[in-house]
Design an enzyme around this catalytic site. Structure first.
Site, PDB file in Angstrom:
ATOM      1  N   CYS A  15      -4.840  21.080  28.384  1.00  0.00           N
ATOM      2  CA  CYS A  15      -5.065  20.041  26.676  1.00  0.00           C
ATOM      3  C   CYS A  15      -4.825  20.890  25.789  1.00  0.00           C
ATOM      4  CB  CYS A  15      -5.222  19.267  27.053  1.00  0.00           C
ATOM      5  SG  CYS A  15      -7.411  19.826  27.989  1.00  0.00           S
ATOM      6  N   CYS A  89      -1.681  17.153  24.909  1.00  0.00           N
ATOM      7  CA  CYS A  89      -0.651  18.090  24.009  1.00  0.00           C
ATOM      8  C   CYS A  89       0.260  17.752  23.732  1.00  0.00           C
ATOM      9  CB  CYS A  89      -1.101  19.933  24.338  1.00  0.00           C
ATOM     10  SG  CYS A  89      -0.157  19.370  25.808  1.00  0.00           S
ATOM     11  N   CYS A  93       2.905  22.421  24.051  1.00  0.00           N
ATOM     12  CA  CYS A  93       3.613  23.506  25.053  1.00  0.00           C
ATOM     13  C   CYS A  93       5.018  23.946  24.918  1.00  0.00           C
ATOM     14  CB  CYS A  93       3.652  22.351  26.420  1.00  0.00           C
ATOM     15  SG  CYS A  93       3.660  23.678  28.076  1.00  0.00           S
TER      16      CYS A  93
END
Length: 144
Positions: A15, A89, A93
């Site tokens: 996150c 997020c 990523c």
């Protein structure tokens, strides 16, 4: 190099701040898998400290997260994980082919009190129980 069939499955929780959701998920998975799953958590923009309300909410269910610290997301952590679970997020990523990615839509506990964090904690717990059952089908989550 061939994959080791005896290798533990590994999960990375991501996150933004690595201070609430991903920390609670990692703590639950560590506890419920009893070491049978390698657990990592990280954030794209780690906070200074883990959310105190998340620490308190987890303590209520017997899990101590007081020593945890937010960690920065690295490409190595993603590469080394079989399952990557993101929690708000977005596209921050890194993506590697062959990895299993899931996005868990969960309310962000940042800045919220314990009463708002408890339902988030409980939702994470439910999802982690299902994940353990899926990754370790021969084990029972509630087995002592």
């Amino acid at each position: 190099m061939t994959a080791d069939p005896a290798k533990k499955p590994s999960v990375l929780f991501v996150c933004v701040h690595n201070a609430g959701r991903s920390q609670m998920a990692a703590a639950f998975l560590t506890s419920l898998s009893r070491g049978a799953i390698e657990v990592r958590s990280a954030g794209s923009q780690p906070a200074e400290a883990v959310n105190p309300a998340a620490v308190k909410a987890m303590a209520e269910v017997g899990i101590d997260m007081s020593a945890e610290v937010p960690k920065i997301l690295t490409t190595e952590a993603v590469k080394e994980s079989d399952v990557v679970i993101t929690m708000g997020c977005g596209d921050e990523c890194p993506y590697f082919p062959g990895k299993r990615y899931e996005d868990w839509v969960l309310e962000d506990p940042a800045g919220q009190g314990i009463d708002a964090v408890r339902p988030i904690r409980d939702e994470i717990h439910t999802r982690i129980e299902a994940l353990v059952t899926e990754l370790l089908p021969a084990r029972h989550v509630d087995a002592q």
